[in-house]
Design an enzyme around this catalytic site. Structure first.
Site, PDB file in Angstrom:
ATOM      1  N   ASN A   1      82.837  39.415  84.445  1.00 19.71           N
ATOM      2  CA  ASN A   1      83.566  40.697  84.383  1.00 19.71           C
ATOM      3  C   ASN A   1      84.805  40.654  83.485  1.00 19.71           C
ATOM      4  OD1 ASN A   1      84.825  39.078  86.314  1.00 19.71           O
ATOM      5  ND2 ASN A   1      85.545  40.833  87.491  1.00 19.71           N
TER       6      ASN A   1
ATOM      7  N   GLU B   1      87.750  31.408  93.319  1.00 21.17           N
ATOM      8  CA  GLU B   1      88.150  32.816  93.221  1.00 21.17           C
ATOM      9  C   GLU B   1      86.888  33.642  93.434  1.00 21.17           C
ATOM     10  OE1 GLU B   1      91.132  33.891  92.987  1.00 21.17           O
ATOM     11  OE2 GLU B   1      92.252  32.111  92.393  1.00 21.17           O
TER      12      GLU B   1
ATOM     13  N   CYS C   1      87.051  42.245  90.956  1.00 21.59           N
ATOM     14  CA  CYS C   1      86.940  41.580  92.263  1.00 21.59           C
ATOM     15  C   CYS C   1      87.896  42.177  93.297  1.00 21.59           C
ATOM     16  CB  CYS C   1      87.184  40.092  92.116  1.00 21.59           C
ATOM     17  SG  CYS C   1      88.706  39.711  91.245  1.00 21.59           S
TER      18      CYS C   1
ATOM     19  N   GLU D   1      95.415  31.239  91.451  1.00 23.29           N
ATOM     20  CA  GLU D   1      95.595  31.119  90.004  1.00 23.29           C
ATOM     21  C   GLU D   1      96.880  31.842  89.638  1.00 23.29           C
ATOM     22  OE1 GLU D   1      91.836  32.642  88.349  1.00 23.29           O
ATOM     23  OE2 GLU D   1      91.197  30.581  88.058  1.00 23.29           O
TER      24      GLU D   1
END
Ligand code: NDP
Length: 503
Positions: free
Chosen positions: A156, A253, A287, A473
């Protein structure tokens, strides 16, 4: 047939490698379903060679002073910015995202993170601490690079994900072997070339190409010290499982089904804008999307009226027209998945279809570019009168599908927002900031917003709770994920414990 982009191979030892693989596949332009480039699957022996190139590069790169590494990475950030529009064009072709989005978000946010981590390590971000124990004794700690790290990315935000992983990894002195998604590989070797041009030594950043089996080979490889993964929960479970066998460090993630809570005093206009951002940006393929939109019962009619009116501001069409803000879905399998969820919402869940649905978008039939008719276009879709048990409310669709749910009390909405195994993001819209922080404090999610949605700057550490991930992150905490700690106790008086002294 001549394809618009050159073939993609593996990249290691500082250069593009010619293929030794018998197998290849094509990456597809999702707006037309036409092929863009041939991708040569990296064989296991070539993956071994990429890992070995990263192993060879590690001692010198990790010993390079952080300020010197920082200078090189800053140069790479400048090269990315200078080539922004060219890279954005490639990302638009590969992902189907409009150029208005890729040219302002994807490369920009990747370059920002690279610059952030370069500045952080250049400014002493890798320093440890000193703890004075007694006048003659102290502990000091050092942060040490891990070694060869694997990065495995989703489709994505291809170049952004590659940069969010490689920037802190390289800044901390590690080397990386990166595998992009087979659906969006075009950026990967260009990024490798940019790193090389900036002065990143051969073997420090490497690329392998292929599907899940290439990723699986990386995660089990004894030469890999850490796996940083972005993707679905189910794949993340497999990756974390195989990494655990080799006791590798992991960052995960993963997916979400986040709650976007409109509090009773919210500015309805702002709340509608926020809910649209939380559902339709990137055609819903984000997400952190807030796909469960909780609206107070008393606000439902007003909210929906404004929302339906504003849905006209979503404009699909020519991806290089700067007024286009909505593209197709990334691939045929993903198109089939999203359509099956919309069908399920209408036929099995029996939610009320407020906007969009299964029909081919009306603009598509009229569009002069005939090739678009074979693309993976869907309508932005809104379901209302949803209940918590519906499948469209429980499962991550990862497409432009909003579910509206109503609630009566704050305790109720907090409990329902938390009643999911996922915990990636959440957000509230309200004009009362005390109220905002009280509700945010009760939500089980790692990334939260107040009166906005989706912004994720380099300084902000992001990562999911519960099944949505492990670790973070970005931000200062993001750097810690790429180093290991060493503690050293020094005793200047030579006070060795005397348990073995003669009695
Ligand atoms: P997938 O889990 O399908 O794939 C992610 C990557 O893993 C791809 O490169 C894939 O290869 C690879 N892969 C597949 N199987 C394995 C395996 N067994 N071992 C190692 N690697 C493997 O995710 P998607 O690409 O479909 O991405 C969408 C998902 O990503 C959504 O759930 C979304 O929520 C999540 N996501 C999470 C983000 C976050 O920060 N939390 C950010 C962005 C997305 P290939 O595709 O080439 O087969």
């Amino acid at each position: 047939m001549v394809l618009p982009y050159s073939p993609r191979y593996a990249y290691y030892n500082g250069k593009l490698q010619s293929s030794t693989s018998a197998s290849s596949f094509q990456t597809i332009d999702p707006s037309t379903s036409q092929p863009l480039a041939n991708i040569h699957t990296t064989t296991h022996s070539a993956t071994d060679a990429a890992i070995s190139s990263a192993q060879k590069a590690f001692p010198a790169w990790s010993a390079t002073p952080p300020t010197e590494r920082a200078r090189i990475l800053q140069k790479a950030a400048a090269l990315l910015r200078a080539r922004n529009d060219e890279l954005a064009k490639t990302e638009t072709h590969d992902t189907g995202k409009p150029f208005s989005e890729t040219s302002t978000v994807d490369i920009v946010t990747g370059a920002d993170v690279l610059e952030y981590f370069a500045n952080l390590v250049g400014g002493g971000g890798l320093n440890g601490e000193t703890i004075q124990l007694r006048p003659n004794a102290w502990v000091y700690t050092t942060k040490n690079a891990l070694g060869v790290c694997a990065g495995i990315g989703a489709w994505n935000y291809p170049i952004q994900i590659a940069l969010w992983k490689s920037a802190p990894c390289l800044a901390a002195g590690n080397t990386m072997v990166y595998k992009p998604s087979e659906f969006t590989p075009l950026h990967s070797t260009v990024l490798a070339e940019i790193y090389s041009e900036a002065g990143v030594p051969p073997g420090v950043f490497n690329v392998v190409q292929g599907a899940g089996d290439v990723g699986a080979y990386l995660t089990t490889h004894p030469g890999v010290a850490k796996v940083s993964f972005t993707g679905q929960v189910s794949t993340g479970q497999k990756v974390a499982g195989s990494a655990a066998t080799g006791m590798k460090y992991v960052t995960m993630e993963l997916g979400g089904k986040s709650a976007c809570i409109i509090l009773p005093d919210a500015d309805v206009e702002q709340a509608v804008d926020g809910a649209m951002m939380a559902n339709f940006f990137s055609t819903g393929q984000v997400c952190t999307n807030g796909t469960r939109v909780f609206v107070p019962e008393s606000m439902k009619i007003q909210f929906e009226k404004k929302l339906v009116k504003k849905m006209a501001h979503i404009r699909a069409g020519d991806l290089f027209d700067l007024s286009t803000n909505f593209g197709p879905l990334v691939s045929k399998p993903h198109f089939d998945k999203v359509i099956s969820y919309i069908k399920h919402g209408i036929r099995a869940d029996k939610a009320t279809l407020l906007y969009g649905g299964l029909e081919t978008p009306a603009w598509l039939a009229k569009h002069e570019k005939q090739e678009y008719r074979s693309g993976y276009w869907v309508q932005p879709t809104v379901f209302t009168d949803c209940t918590d048990e519906m499948r469209i409310v429980q499962e991550e669709i990862f497409g432009p599908v909003m579910s509206i749910l109503t609630y009566k009390t704050i305790d109720e909405v907090v409990a329902r927002a938390n009643a999911t195994r996922l915990g990636l993001a959440a957000g509230v819209f309200t004009q009362n900031l005390n109220f905002a922080h009280q509700v945010i404090g009760r939500l089980e999610a790692g990334i939260t917003w107040v009166n906005t949605w989706g912004e994720s700057p380099a300084e902000m550490s992001v990562g999911g709770w519960k099944m949505s991930g492990v670790g973070v992150e970005n931000g200062k905490k993001g750097l810690e994920a790429w180093v290991r700690n060493k503690s050293t106790l020094v005793d200047m008086a030579g006070e060795v414990p005397t348990v073995f002294a003669k009695l």
